[in-house]
Design an enzyme around this catalytic site. Sequence first.
Site, PDB file in Angstrom:
ATOM      1  N   LYS A  79       0.839  -1.195   0.000  1.00 32.44           N
ATOM      2  CA  LYS A  79       0.000   0.000   0.000  1.00 32.44           C
ATOM      3  C   LYS A  79       0.878   1.251   0.000  1.00 32.44           C
ATOM      4  CE  LYS A  79      -3.733   2.080   2.808  1.00 32.44           C
ATOM      5  NZ  LYS A  79      -4.577   1.888   4.003  1.00 32.44           N
ATOM      6  N   SER A 154      -9.213   2.566   2.755  1.00 32.54           N
ATOM      7  CA  SER A 154      -8.209   3.190   1.921  1.00 32.54           C
ATOM      8  C   SER A 154      -7.239   2.182   1.296  1.00 32.54           C
ATOM      9  CB  SER A 154      -7.416   4.197   2.768  1.00 32.54           C
ATOM     10  OG  SER A 154      -6.747   3.568   3.858  1.00 32.54           O
ATOM     11  N   SER A 178     -10.182   0.113   7.185  1.00 31.37           N
ATOM     12  CA  SER A 178      -9.513   0.365   5.905  1.00 31.37           C
ATOM     13  C   SER A 178      -8.802  -0.840   5.307  1.00 31.37           C
ATOM     14  CB  SER A 178      -8.522   1.523   6.043  1.00 31.37           C
ATOM     15  OG  SER A 178      -9.193   2.751   6.113  1.00 31.37           O
TER      16      SER A 178
END
Length: 456
Positions: A79, A154, A178
């Site tokens: 990420k 996210s 998330s």
Amino acid sequence: MDIVFSSTVELAAAIATRKISAVEALDAHLAQIDGHNEAVNAVISLDREGARERAKKADAAQARGEAPGPLHGVPFTLKDMHETAGMKTTVGFPPFAHYVAKRDSPVVARLKAAGGLLMAKTNVAIMLSDWQSSNPLFGRTSNPWNLQRTAGGSSGGAAAAICAGMTPFDVGTDMQDSIRLPAAFCGVYGLKPTEHRLSLAGAFPDPGDAARSVRLMSCLGPLARSAEDLSLVYQIIAGPDGSDTDLAPVPVEDMPKLDPRTLRIAFASSFPGFPVASAISAAVENLARQLQSAGAIVKEAKLPKLDLHDDLEQGGALIGMMMEAAQPEPPEEPTPVSRWFEALARRDRSILAWDRFFENWDALLCPVAMTTAFPHCEPGTPVQLDGKEQSYWMLPAYGAVFNYSGHPALSMPCGQDGGLPIGLQLVGKRWSESRLLGIARAIEPLTGGFRRPPGY
């Protein structure tokens, strides 16, 4: 061997036994990225040549007889929030567009030391601040199951890349669902560990070496296509690292092999006052019946006597105070320190209430989110749920309850609704990640596990 949809465990074993080379594993994933990323837009900052050079070195080391690590030669993504030496870390925020950290974060360093080959970063919500992954630098990530729908956020790029066979695993962050929400939307697995289990050092770009303000509720955790893969990655990255002083020196245990007949599972098809799609609540109840038929002790949960809406508000207030502390200039009327300690005392009451609940149960089975993947929209747009509009801001509610309490929770795929994955949540005692993963693996035959999306 279907390389790009093999598990992380299978890939590592195939490379270790020389059934495939690290270069072959990398090239297969690069080809999958080339074939599908234009549409999905999950993978960003691709280091094609650097990854190939690292794969060649991994194969040469193996040929020399050097002992391989548990991820030797396995390609992976991260990420776009982990600090990585030689690769941009932007969190989708234009002021960080060209930021490159001087060193790897402890989590990144551990994955590399285990032999993993970092290929690229995955897309995020701008500043990790939404439940859709879209930002001005890299655009919008779509769901491999339906490109008109979000992959979540996210950690949406991570979940979508795993779902589409572009990477075997990733490591996300979870402050308000998330990791678990995008994992549910894309039909993969995602683990939010106990708070203070994984290092947050280097878990956000920090060009100015600012004091770390996010010290509560936010957790790093792996995403993958099976509980076994989550366990492998989790064991590599968990535990004290000499950088994050908040970490507890609790042993990281192996994932146990559990018999469903030994399990005590409480279930809740919804939480009081929380909306949820009927198909998701039905999936919870159906899995509860299957577990009971398999011999587990299963009962509808008597949830702690907490105002969960208030817990969400209190969690949001704590996040707001941490964000306030991160600003370069203090506000004209800063929050009094006394309010911070009052908020922590209020949180302690909820933590202890859930601790008492888990004295009697191995896990709580409940929704991850109120809906399956919804159409791309502007943040704040009401979400359609069984024909009715519901607040966008309730999207992460089922997961955020356990960010507030700090308990470990994972998302696991469990069937579909209208061609979209349904994800369910398992929550356990604090510090019980390994057992929680063992429970997920034990019930995988009942849930069906990961399904490969059509066309990939």
